[in-house]
Design an enzyme around this catalytic site. Sequence first.
Site, PDB file in Angstrom:
ATOM      1  N   SER A  82       0.826  -1.219   0.000  1.00 26.81           N
ATOM      2  CA  SER A  82       0.000   0.000   0.000  1.00 26.81           C
ATOM      3  C   SER A  82       0.856   1.263   0.000  1.00 26.81           C
ATOM      4  O   SER A  82       0.332   2.371  -0.043  1.00 26.81           O
ATOM      5  CB  SER A  82      -0.887   0.005   1.253  1.00 26.81           C
TER       6      SER A  82
ATOM      7  N   HIS B   3      33.522  15.234  49.285  1.00 28.91           N
ATOM      8  CA  HIS B   3      34.172  16.457  49.778  1.00 28.91           C
ATOM      9  C   HIS B   3      33.134  17.578  49.796  1.00 28.91           C
ATOM     10  O   HIS B   3      32.347  17.709  48.855  1.00 28.91           O
ATOM     11  CB  HIS B   3      35.324  16.815  48.825  1.00 28.91           C
ATOM     12  N   ASN B   4      33.120  18.384  50.877  1.00 25.89           N
ATOM     13  CA  ASN B   4      32.160  19.508  50.979  1.00 25.89           C
ATOM     14  C   ASN B   4      30.774  19.086  50.470  1.00 25.89           C
ATOM     15  O   ASN B   4      30.210  19.684  49.558  1.00 25.89           O
ATOM     16  CB  ASN B   4      32.649  20.728  50.186  1.00 25.89           C
TER      17      ASN B   4
ATOM     18  N   GLU C 116      31.118  15.269  54.426  1.00 25.06           N
ATOM     19  CA  GLU C 116      31.826  16.364  55.094  1.00 25.06           C
ATOM     20  C   GLU C 116      30.857  17.485  55.447  1.00 25.06           C
ATOM     21  O   GLU C 116      29.932  17.784  54.692  1.00 25.06           O
ATOM     22  CB  GLU C 116      32.933  16.903  54.186  1.00 25.06           C
TER      23      GLU C 116
ATOM     24  N   ASP D  91      31.029  21.536  57.138  1.00 22.04           N
ATOM     25  CA  ASP D  91      31.779  22.693  57.672  1.00 22.04           C
ATOM     26  C   ASP D  91      30.834  23.502  58.544  1.00 22.04           C
ATOM     27  O   ASP D  91      29.828  24.009  58.035  1.00 22.04           O
ATOM     28  CB  ASP D  91      32.245  23.612  56.522  1.00 22.04           C
TER      29      ASP D  91
ATOM     30  N   HIS E  23      30.605  27.030  53.183  1.00 20.75           N
ATOM     31  CA  HIS E  23      32.037  27.070  52.920  1.00 20.75           C
ATOM     32  C   HIS E  23      32.549  28.417  53.407  1.00 20.75           C
ATOM     33  O   HIS E  23      32.251  29.442  52.805  1.00 20.75           O
ATOM     34  CB  HIS E  23      32.280  26.882  51.415  1.00 20.75           C
TER      35      HIS E  23
ATOM     36  N   GLU F 213      34.281  19.695  60.098  1.00 19.46           N
ATOM     37  CA  GLU F 213      35.203  20.838  60.098  1.00 19.46           C
ATOM     38  C   GLU F 213      34.582  21.849  61.048  1.00 19.46           C
ATOM     39  O   GLU F 213      33.613  22.512  60.709  1.00 19.46           O
ATOM     40  CB  GLU F 213      35.289  21.427  58.684  1.00 19.46           C
TER      41      GLU F 213
ATOM     42  N   LYS G 223      33.996  12.169  62.890  1.00 19.91           N
ATOM     43  CA  LYS G 223      35.437  12.368  62.711  1.00 19.91           C
ATOM     44  C   LYS G 223      35.742  13.826  63.042  1.00 19.91           C
ATOM     45  O   LYS G 223      35.135  14.729  62.463  1.00 19.91           O
ATOM     46  CB  LYS G 223      35.834  12.062  61.265  1.00 19.91           C
TER      47      LYS G 223
ATOM     48  N   ARG H 251      42.640  10.218  55.061  1.00 14.26           N
ATOM     49  CA  ARG H 251      41.670  10.914  54.209  1.00 14.26           C
ATOM     50  C   ARG H 251      42.415  11.878  53.281  1.00 14.26           C
ATOM     51  O   ARG H 251      43.322  12.572  53.720  1.00 14.26           O
ATOM     52  CB  ARG H 251      40.675  11.695  55.072  1.00 14.26           C
TER      53      ARG H 251
ATOM     54  N   ASN I 273      28.527   8.488  10.409  1.00 14.04           N
ATOM     55  CA  ASN I 273      27.065   8.592  10.322  1.00 14.04           C
ATOM     56  C   ASN I 273      26.298   7.349  10.738  1.00 14.04           C
ATOM     57  O   ASN I 273      25.409   6.913  10.031  1.00 14.04           O
ATOM     58  CB  ASN I 273      26.648   8.927   8.880  1.00 14.04           C
TER      59      ASN I 273
ATOM     60  N   ASP J  92      35.197  14.229  15.889  1.00 12.69           N
ATOM     61  CA  ASP J  92      35.118  15.538  15.250  1.00 12.69           C
ATOM     62  C   ASP J  92      36.518  15.928  14.824  1.00 12.69           C
ATOM     63  O   ASP J  92      37.417  16.014  15.659  1.00 12.69           O
ATOM     64  CB  ASP J  92      34.559  16.565  16.249  1.00 12.69           C
TER      65      ASP J  92
END
Length: 599
Positions: free
Chosen positions: A34, A152-153, A182, A184, A197, A231, A280, A384, A513, A544
Amino acid sequence: MNFKEVQRLLKMMNVDMNEDHALRLFQDADKSESGTLEGEEFVLFYKALTQREEVLSLFQEFSEDGKKLTLLELVDFLREEQLEDVGAEELAMELIDKYEPSETARARHVLSADGFLMYLCSPEGSIFNPQHRALWQDMSQPLCHYFISSSHNTYLIEDQIRGHSSIEGYIRALKRGCRCLEVDCWDGPNGEPMVYHGHTFTSKIPFREVVSTLGKYAFKTSDYPVILSLENHCSMEQQEVLAQQLKDILGEQLLTTTIDGHVPTQLPSPEELKHKILLKGKKIGRLEDTLDGPGDEAPDVSDDDNGAEAEEERRRAKKDRETLAQALSDCVIYCKNVPFRGFQEARSHSRPSEISSLSEAKARKLIRDEGNEFVRHNAWQLTRIYPSGMRTDSSNYSPQEMWNVGCQIVALNFQTAGMEMDLCDGLFSQNGCCGYVLKPPFMRDEETLFNPSDPSSWAGPGPIILTIQVISGQQLPKVANSKEGAIIDPLVRVEIYGVPADQAHQETKYIENNGFNPRWDETLQFQIHVPELALIRFVVEDYDKTSRNDFVGQFTVAFANIKPGYRHIHLLSKDGTSIPPSSLFVHIRITEPPGPEQD
């Protein structure tokens, strides 16, 4: 769907198919002639389009009649190619029951080509050993014998200067299996300590909210202990508040005494510390003083101690008492922060319950100058590592060199996607994603001779040869922000991370492609001297020639978790989430060096 619409759909699916070939598939499927595809016809077209020639020829290699695999033929395939030596018959039965779509075939215990493909694309056909997804390691060794997933942080979800602080950072990290967070703390208004921070423009959150979040999410992903790295920049008054909030909100979860009431000669195990949160931070005096009650201030002078050292200990405790609230000090049990004064000093004076934090630069210098001492130190005490203060953009250092010397708590910025977090996810995706991975035996021995930079210290019989045949790719995603309708030119790069001698990478040529079903059929080979520490990262990029290749997908796996044979690699996006149905199809061969010759 007429032919024009089908062509548009193919472009959306990342496939730039030759027009004649597309038309041939279209006409074969258009049974009603079709000029359009309807219902079943579209299913036929899609099946023809997704026909996996490379899988079909593999199927036919093991099938006598080319139409089905009998139970015995499947067992042969599992043994010869997949190296499933143990229980291959039971496995074959299981695979037929699980993946064969035809009821008749299931009843006859045979596997059709469709069922074979479904098995290869399943968890059992994945490069990642499915048994290692679950908890598979011994969890009863001292804490220092494990690599621990660490952030971290954790409160930052952007950069280190103006970024947004949010409890979302803690929720995301915990959900990802992180076990060392962590925080602070600084004085806040109305006697409420705040988390942010310091000396930057990051936003602030109340400490109380962080602790509540921790209490709620700490054990959702893993039952094993969480270490809260504090901290503390607060005044004495607000330190009392910190201690009170920790106790009130965490209750039983907060560890406030040793597990047996005795001074530890070694750290307890993750198993013994299940569902516990360890603080800690700094501590006044020694752990034994806390256990004996604060009245017993003067430390005992043992025979090999001299008076001057005891005096120094008293002086330090007195100084700490002036700046540290006793209530907060009492919450620190197994992770007392101490300055690092060299491995010699640590060996003669430190205790297993003490921990030192080192910047990435300091750690690198120690790795270079005293690699073996570092490995030995980490066999009995926690270390650490944290990112350099210059990383204001929340970039990460490579955790691999720190793991190579056995550092357990290698803190990374979890909010920053990239190779470093891929390695972290790759290492911790095993063992039930519980955030703890047992170090290899030669890193748990205090007298070990191992030094990652010194090939003569590796006890192995010689390098393992890892041969990877990169066969094909399936339905690779388009590159975000690419030009409208641009189809990718994919290539595969395999990167090895481990001891310096094992660091390597090789790549295939690019296929023009075709992001839908590219075929490479290229073989890459690597020598791996210390497989126990090696991580393998598969990266797909869009080639690329004028600028940097664009990232398409990746998958990182510890060498210990790789299954040999014909395997699919289910690719992940830049931030580590899955992107089904994108995958690579590979063949993996691991050649062990020959053992010592027999007489």
